[in-house]
Design a protein around this motif. Structure first.
Motif, PDB file in Angstrom:
ATOM      1  N   ALA A   1      42.944  17.310  49.854  1.00 29.27           N
ATOM      2  CA  ALA A   1      42.713  15.978  50.435  1.00 29.27           C
ATOM      3  C   ALA A   1      42.513  16.076  51.947  1.00 29.27           C
ATOM      4  O   ALA A   1      41.602  15.453  52.502  1.00 29.27           O
ATOM      5  N   VAL A   2      43.344  16.853  52.611  1.00 28.26           N
ATOM      6  CA  VAL A   2      43.235  16.991  54.066  1.00 28.26           C
ATOM      7  C   VAL A   2      41.917  17.662  54.443  1.00 28.26           C
ATOM      8  O   VAL A   2      41.249  17.243  55.399  1.00 28.26           O
ATOM      9  N   ALA A   3      41.524  18.692  53.702  1.00 23.65           N
ATOM     10  CA  ALA A   3      40.256  19.372  53.991  1.00 23.65           C
ATOM     11  C   ALA A   3      39.085  18.391  53.872  1.00 23.65           C
ATOM     12  O   ALA A   3      38.193  18.360  54.726  1.00 23.65           O
ATOM     13  N   ALA A   4      39.096  17.584  52.830  1.00 27.36           N
ATOM     14  CA  ALA A   4      38.026  16.589  52.648  1.00 27.36           C
ATOM     15  C   ALA A   4      38.064  15.549  53.766  1.00 27.36           C
ATOM     16  O   ALA A   4      37.018  15.163  54.303  1.00 27.36           O
ATOM     17  N   PHE A   5      39.248  15.103  54.115  1.00 28.54           N
ATOM     18  CA  PHE A   5      39.408  14.112  55.181  1.00 28.54           C
ATOM     19  C   PHE A   5      38.896  14.665  56.504  1.00 28.54           C
ATOM     20  O   PHE A   5      38.118  14.004  57.210  1.00 28.54           O
ATOM     21  N   ALA A   6      39.316  15.877  56.857  1.00 22.76           N
ATOM     22  CA  ALA A   6      38.898  16.494  58.123  1.00 22.76           C
ATOM     23  C   ALA A   6      37.378  16.661  58.158  1.00 22.76           C
ATOM     24  O   ALA A   6      36.741  16.385  59.185  1.00 22.76           O
ATOM     25  N   SER A   7      36.799  17.077  57.065  1.00 18.81           N
ATOM     26  CA  SER A   7      35.339  17.237  57.002  1.00 18.81           C
ATOM     27  C   SER A   7      34.631  15.903  57.193  1.00 18.81           C
ATOM     28  O   SER A   7      33.562  15.841  57.808  1.00 18.81           O
TER      29      SER A   7
ATOM     30  N   ALA B   1      40.253  15.721  63.444  1.00 17.74           N
ATOM     31  CA  ALA B   1      39.881  16.595  62.322  1.00 17.74           C
ATOM     32  C   ALA B   1      40.533  17.968  62.470  1.00 17.74           C
ATOM     33  O   ALA B   1      41.072  18.508  61.498  1.00 17.74           O
ATOM     34  N   VAL B   2      40.499  18.510  63.671  1.00 17.97           N
ATOM     35  CA  VAL B   2      41.125  19.819  63.918  1.00 17.97           C
ATOM     36  C   VAL B   2      42.636  19.725  63.708  1.00 17.97           C
ATOM     37  O   VAL B   2      43.245  20.596  63.069  1.00 17.97           O
ATOM     38  N   GLN B   3      43.228  18.673  64.226  1.00 18.64           N
ATOM     39  CA  GLN B   3      44.680  18.512  64.083  1.00 18.64           C
ATOM     40  C   GLN B   3      45.076  18.354  62.618  1.00 18.64           C
ATOM     41  O   GLN B   3      46.081  18.922  62.187  1.00 18.64           O
ATOM     42  N   TRP B   4      44.302  17.601  61.856  1.00 21.51           N
ATOM     43  CA  TRP B   4      44.595  17.468  60.432  1.00 21.51           C
ATOM     44  C   TRP B   4      44.401  18.800  59.712  1.00 21.51           C
ATOM     45  O   TRP B   4      45.234  19.192  58.885  1.00 21.51           O
ATOM     46  N   ALA B   5      43.312  19.479  60.003  1.00 21.25           N
ATOM     47  CA  ALA B   5      43.047  20.768  59.342  1.00 21.25           C
ATOM     48  C   ALA B   5      44.185  21.753  59.604  1.00 21.25           C
ATOM     49  O   ALA B   5      44.542  22.542  58.724  1.00 21.25           O
ATOM     50  N   ALA B   6      44.761  21.681  60.778  1.00 24.86           N
ATOM     51  CA  ALA B   6      45.861  22.588  61.131  1.00 24.86           C
ATOM     52  C   ALA B   6      47.128  22.317  60.319  1.00 24.86           C
ATOM     53  O   ALA B   6      48.048  23.148  60.308  1.00 24.86           O
ATOM     54  N   THR B   7      47.193  21.188  59.597  1.00 25.24           N
ATOM     55  CA  THR B   7      48.381  20.886  58.787  1.00 25.24           C
ATOM     56  C   THR B   7      48.267  21.394  57.349  1.00 25.24           C
ATOM     57  O   THR B   7      49.199  21.226  56.563  1.00 25.24           O
ATOM     58  N   ILE B   8      47.146  21.998  57.011  1.00 26.56           N
ATOM     59  CA  ILE B   8      46.961  22.526  55.651  1.00 26.56           C
ATOM     60  C   ILE B   8      47.943  23.679  55.441  1.00 26.56           C
ATOM     61  O   ILE B   8      48.069  24.557  56.289  1.00 26.56           O
TER      62      ILE B   8
END
Length: 186
Positions: free
Chosen positions: A117-123, A133-140
């Motif tokens: 979900a986070v990967a799709a959201f960040a994209s 987007a970078v900050q969210w991706a870093a939470t994966i």
């Protein structure tokens, strides 16, 4: 007008390819008016046909009731399918209500479905809010996926605004070897 009869008919199609093509469309049509009946239909499908039909349902349902669609997706028993559903959900939900999508993401436990979900959201948001987007991706939680998604978001950001992206990278908590790989050579 009878979803159960339509499902029974589709499941009896002798050609597997025809069955695989008809069932997701059938679920989608039922989901337009009655997503809960469509969800029941998905649960009655053979396990190998559920992922495509479930994805079709979520795509339709999220437009009308993203909270209900997300709750149903979260309850899906197969983890791989749930990951796909979460990504699909975020792709659609982020288009219509990114704030609500963000709120929902914040409620998810760290697992592969949240990562999807986070990967799709960040994209989806990288073109409008690359830093988020970078900050969210870093939470994966999955390290490989996190690195891939963070690097992709940083590349997009660097193309759009090299100075801001470089400043963020330089001041981030990323390991020095990662910073060196991401920052342009001087």
């Amino acid at each position: 007008t009878n979803p159960a009869a339509a499902l029974a008919w589709a499941q009896k199609l002798p050609d597997v390819t025809a069955r695989e093509e008809v069932l997701p469309g059938l679920v989608s049509v039922v989901a337009e008016d009655d997503p809960r009946s469509a969800a029941e239909m998905v649960s009655r499908l053979p396990s190998d046909m559920q992922p495509l039909a479930a994805s079709s349902l979520v795509s339709q349902w999220v437009g009308a009731d993203p909270q209900a669609a997300s709750a149903w997706a979260a309850s899906f028993p197969d983890a791989e399918t749930r990951d796909q559903l979460f990504a699909n959900l975020m792709n659609r939900w982020t288009k219509t209500d990114p704030s609500a999508a963000t709120t929902w993401l914040q409620t998810l436990p760290a697992d592969s479905s949240r990562d999807a979900a986070v990967a799709a959201f960040a994209s989806r948001i990288v073109s409008t809010d690359p830093q988020a987007a970078v900050q969210w991706a870093a939470t994966i939680s999955d390290a490989s996926m996190r690195d891939t998604e963070t690097a992709a978001a940083l590349r997009t950001w660097s193309e759009a605004d090299p100075a801001s992206a470089s400043a963020w990278i330089a001041n981030s908590g990323l390991p020095d070897e990662v910073k060196a790989r991401l920052l342009p050579a001087h």
